[in-house]
Design a protein around this motif. Structure first.
Motif, PDB file in Angstrom:
ATOM      1  N   PRO A  42       3.913   5.090   3.105  1.00  0.00           N
ATOM      2  CA  PRO A  42       3.332   6.467   3.410  1.00  0.00           C
ATOM      3  C   PRO A  42       4.037   7.658   2.752  1.00  0.00           C
ATOM      4  CG  PRO A  42       3.428   5.004   5.114  1.00  0.00           C
ATOM      5  CD  PRO A  42       4.404   4.745   4.285  1.00  0.00           C
ATOM      6  N   SER A  63      -2.285   4.614   4.777  1.00  0.00           N
ATOM      7  CA  SER A  63      -1.107   3.767   4.583  1.00  0.00           C
ATOM      8  C   SER A  63      -0.581   3.328   5.884  1.00  0.00           C
ATOM      9  CB  SER A  63       0.036   4.142   3.930  1.00  0.00           C
ATOM     10  OG  SER A  63      -0.535   4.496   2.184  1.00  0.00           O
ATOM     11  N   ALA A 107       0.795  -1.349   0.025  1.00  0.00           N
ATOM     12  CA  ALA A 107      -0.049  -0.055   0.043  1.00  0.00           C
ATOM     13  C   ALA A 107       0.643   1.195   0.087  1.00  0.00           C
ATOM     14  CB  ALA A 107      -1.044   0.128   1.300  1.00  0.00           C
ATOM     15  N   THR A 108       0.579   2.268  -0.763  1.00  0.00           N
ATOM     16  CA  THR A 108       1.058   3.493  -0.841  1.00  0.00           C
ATOM     17  C   THR A 108      -0.060   4.574  -0.769  1.00  0.00           C
ATOM     18  OG1 THR A 108       2.743   4.958  -1.527  1.00  0.00           O
ATOM     19  CG2 THR A 108       1.626   3.531  -3.261  1.00  0.00           C
ATOM     20  N   VAL A 115       4.515  -1.059   3.307  1.00  0.00           N
ATOM     21  CA  VAL A 115       3.625   0.236   3.016  1.00  0.00           C
ATOM     22  C   VAL A 115       4.390   1.260   2.765  1.00  0.00           C
ATOM     23  CG1 VAL A 115       1.597  -0.530   4.502  1.00  0.00           C
ATOM     24  CG2 VAL A 115       3.427   0.807   5.435  1.00  0.00           C
TER      25      VAL A 115
END
Length: 248
Positions: free
Chosen positions: A150, A134, A124-125, A148
């Motif tokens: 972020p 995120s 996830a970003t 992740v």
């Protein structure tokens, strides 16, 4: 590890889909490789939009915070990954009572059932509010997500106390006037503590990023604190994020 979708009918193509989560209708946009092979397990990248943005901004690019699709990651991956852009509610990802965590989990579960995913490579970003979400995913969903990334995020979408870990690379401008640098550092320090890292660092990449040493072997934490820019993703973001994700 291959998902159930590798041995069943393909249920997703490029386009918009909906599901019901916590009694709410939620939308997400899927991008499948042009040469998709239902017997090949692909990594999945979840791209989260910023406050006031939409899933379409991440999916299509050509927007101020994501000039290329999925913050430039789609171009780098080409046809080697599946991408999904979920739509937040009320302009973003406030995640009250874990509403958005539940949605993301339901979305990933549906994708696992309908596409051939490598369940050990789900990432996830996101930027700004998407970076905050995120972080919420990183705090809560280590049983689903491997890493992740972020960007310009904080812990304002929540940070659950799950014992499940993720690898994390965080990017934040020192002159961010919207989400202050200290809030990115606060999120970074959560991963440092959770993954048992030391405060010793070594340089990685070519853009001033560092990696903390002594972390649990499979869960590194990297930090890209940069001097220029402001509240927008840096030009090097896609390169550093993909290089980090590709380690897993």
């Amino acid at each position: 590890m291959s998902s159930k979708g590798c041995s069943s009918t393909t249920l997703f193509a490029n386009g918009k889909y909906t599901l019901t989560s916590d009694g709410l209708s939620r939308e997400f946009l899927v991008s499948v490789p042009a040469n998709y092979n239902p017997k090949k397990a692909y990594p999945l990248v979840v791209g989260l939009h910023w406050r006031g943005g939409q899933a379409t901004d991440v999916y299509n690019g050509n927007s101020w915070a994501s000039q290329k699709p999925f913050y430039g990651l789609k171009e780098l991956y080409g046809d080697s990954a599946i991408f999904v852009a979920p739509n937040g509610l009320d302009s973003g990802w406030a995640n009250p009572n874990n509403r958005d965590i539940h949605f993301v989990q339901a979305m990933v579960d549906q994708l696992k059932n309908g596409l051939c995913l490598d369940t050990s490579r789900i990432y996830a970003t996101g930027f700004s509010f998407g970076g905050m979400m995120s972080n919420a995913i990183g705090c809560e969903m280590g049983n689903t997500f491997r890493a992740v990334a972020p960007m310009s995020g904080s812990l304002w979408s929540g940070c659950g106390n799950s014992q499940n870990k993720v690898a994390a690379i965080l990017l934040h401008s020192k002159v961010d006037s919207v989400v202050g640098y200290q809030y990115g550092e606060e999120a970074r320090d959560k991963y440092i503590a959770k993954n048992s890292c030391t405060t010793t660092t070594r340089a990685i990449g070519t853009n001033g990023c560092v990696e903390y040493q002594g972390c649990n072997s499979k869960y590194p934490v990297a930090w890209c604190g940069y001097n220029d820019g402001g509240h927008w993703p840096p030009a090097f973001a896609a390169k550093e994020i993909k290089t980090f994700f590709d380690r897993f």
